[in-house]
Write an enzyme that holds these catalytic residues in place. Sequence first.
Site, mmCIF file in Angstrom:
data_model
loop_
_atom_site.group_PDB
_atom_site.id
_atom_site.type_symbol
_atom_site.label_atom_id
_atom_site.label_comp_id
_atom_site.label_asym_id
_atom_site.label_seq_id
_atom_site.Cartn_x
_atom_site.Cartn_y
_atom_site.Cartn_z
ATOM 1 N N THR A 134 10.450 -10.010 -6.459
ATOM 2 C CA THR A 134 10.201 -11.431 -6.725
ATOM 3 C C THR A 134 11.262 -12.000 -7.651
ATOM 4 O O THR A 134 11.821 -13.076 -7.399
ATOM 5 C CB THR A 134 8.801 -11.629 -7.337
ATOM 6 O OG1 THR A 134 7.809 -11.259 -6.376
ATOM 7 C CG2 THR A 134 8.591 -13.082 -7.737
ATOM 8 N N HIS A 141 7.908 -0.351 -6.055
ATOM 9 C CA HIS A 141 6.544 0.063 -5.726
ATOM 10 C C HIS A 141 6.216 -0.049 -4.240
ATOM 11 O O HIS A 141 5.139 0.363 -3.811
ATOM 12 C CB HIS A 141 5.519 -0.716 -6.561
ATOM 13 C CG HIS A 141 5.297 -2.131 -6.123
ATOM 14 N ND1 HIS A 141 4.208 -2.515 -5.372
ATOM 15 C CD2 HIS A 141 6.010 -3.256 -6.334
ATOM 16 C CE1 HIS A 141 4.255 -3.818 -5.155
ATOM 17 N NE2 HIS A 141 5.334 -4.289 -5.726
ATOM 18 N N THR A 182 15.558 -5.147 -21.616
ATOM 19 C CA THR A 182 15.758 -3.704 -21.653
ATOM 20 C C THR A 182 15.390 -3.078 -20.316
ATOM 21 O O THR A 182 14.291 -3.303 -19.793
ATOM 22 C CB THR A 182 14.898 -3.074 -22.761
ATOM 23 O OG1 THR A 182 15.256 -3.651 -24.015
ATOM 24 C CG2 THR A 182 15.095 -1.562 -22.810
ATOM 25 N N GLN A 229 10.577 -4.646 1.979
ATOM 26 C CA GLN A 229 9.830 -3.881 2.978
ATOM 27 C C GLN A 229 10.743 -3.055 3.876
ATOM 28 O O GLN A 229 10.266 -2.389 4.798
ATOM 29 C CB GLN A 229 9.002 -4.844 3.842
ATOM 30 C CG GLN A 229 7.994 -5.673 3.091
ATOM 31 C CD GLN A 229 6.808 -4.869 2.608
ATOM 32 O OE1 GLN A 229 6.574 -3.738 3.046
ATOM 33 N NE2 GLN A 229 6.028 -5.433 1.697
ATOM 34 N N CYS A 275 -15.880 -13.188 6.788
ATOM 35 C CA CYS A 275 -14.643 -13.564 6.109
ATOM 36 C C CYS A 275 -14.895 -13.539 4.610
ATOM 37 O O CYS A 275 -15.610 -14.394 4.088
ATOM 38 C CB CYS A 275 -14.179 -14.956 6.548
ATOM 39 S SG CYS A 275 -13.196 -14.940 8.039
ATOM 40 N N ASN A 281 6.790 -8.702 5.813
ATOM 41 C CA ASN A 281 5.714 -7.997 5.121
ATOM 42 C C ASN A 281 4.371 -8.103 5.827
ATOM 43 O O ASN A 281 3.495 -7.249 5.647
ATOM 44 C CB ASN A 281 5.569 -8.520 3.686
ATOM 45 C CG ASN A 281 5.269 -9.998 3.637
ATOM 46 O OD1 ASN A 281 5.995 -10.810 4.229
ATOM 47 N ND2 ASN A 281 4.216 -10.382 2.951
#
Length: 440
Positions: free
Chosen positions: A133, A262, A300, A240, A364, A212
């Site tokens: 992101t 991740h 950092t 991805q 849903c 994705n």
Amino acid sequence: MAGRHVAARLARSCRFRLAALRPLSSASAAVAAESALPLAETTAGEDRDGGVTMKGVRISGRPLYLDMQATTPVDPRVLDAMMPFFLSRYGNPHSRTHLYGWESDQAVEVARAQVAALINANPKEVFFTSGATESNNVSVKGLMHFYRNKKRHVVTTQTEHKCVLDSCRHLQQEGFDITYLPVQKDGLIDLQRLADSIRPDTGLVSVMAVNNEIGVVQPMEDIGRICKKKGVFFHTDAAQALGKIPIDVDRMNISLMSLSGHKIYGPKGVGALYLRRRPRVRVEPQMNGGGQERGIRSGTVPTPLVKEMEYDGNRIEALQDRLLNGIREKLDGVVINGSMEHRYAGNLNISFAYEVAVSSGSACTSASLEPSYVLRALGVEEDMAHTSIRFGIGRFTTEAEIDRAVELTVKQVEKLRDMSPLYEMVKEGIDIRSIQWTQH
């Protein structure tokens, strides 16, 4: 006496923890067991009979995890590589005056070289960030801000990740012009339409490598060739894609690329940004601070979080075939969303015809009832978009989990179809699309 009392309590605690343990089929489930902590200490509120209560909902046990596009479990090898930098080699890699800083800095540079090798880049072209992101924001907004005096136009697609689309909308608010290209029914971009959309003031083309939601793989080399011919920078969100399809920044003529840890069995909180050096790509930093990462991204660098990124195994394709064939053998009206030919096997997005997803109310449970904007961009009708499911298969997914997923999916779809009068009409041979519905 007190010693015997403590020993008895410890024995009871150990017996409880052993009783709470149960067979686990994947690494992600093993981590989720959290060392079999007592009920009072578990986040999910695991009952003594194996049930789990979370947010007021009780289920019989931990569910299968087939959401690998959202995140992946950390590979044990990655964890092993990270641990020393949490416990003993915890120096700030930007501390230049002592051993702790030197060894952390060395580890970061080794990791930088490993990431560069995965994409055939120079290590000096790799900058660590907090994730894809942030890398997308730097790529889209940072580049256009740097070249704002000459370049005022961006070309992207309607199926990009939300952070790319939101970055483009932010640029629109600043007066930039954005072209959102539609995709074809299989999710692929129309290359001629892309070429025609590029203008003299176009500064950037941004196209996701692997989508994705539907797993479609865009023709990266063709897009890169067009951008090179037109003299336009080419950015791709490869969160991805890395470790799932071959990536070569030179062969694909990629100028900027966003990566995430991740998504490929690394930890959350770390990613990378590739910036080509020749011809040089310049961006305006989106974060001010200590000038780390050569001024591109201050802050950092988290040494433990950048130690290992590896490729997936080829077995994922076999698991996808097992899942799809298992569902199709027992259900009709199964529709695959996106191209099957140009697709990453670990992402299977399918819809089920004749099922009314909102017919039972509780069917849903999503926070939003709006269908996926990616599926709508493919031209998927709203009723079919509502019935779509994305199955994410990964390195630690087992055949047993796939078989169980087939069983549960078939059971739930059959249950919903039994509740749907439309499916009854279809079984009777009625073409429901030819019916003229009236409202009372």
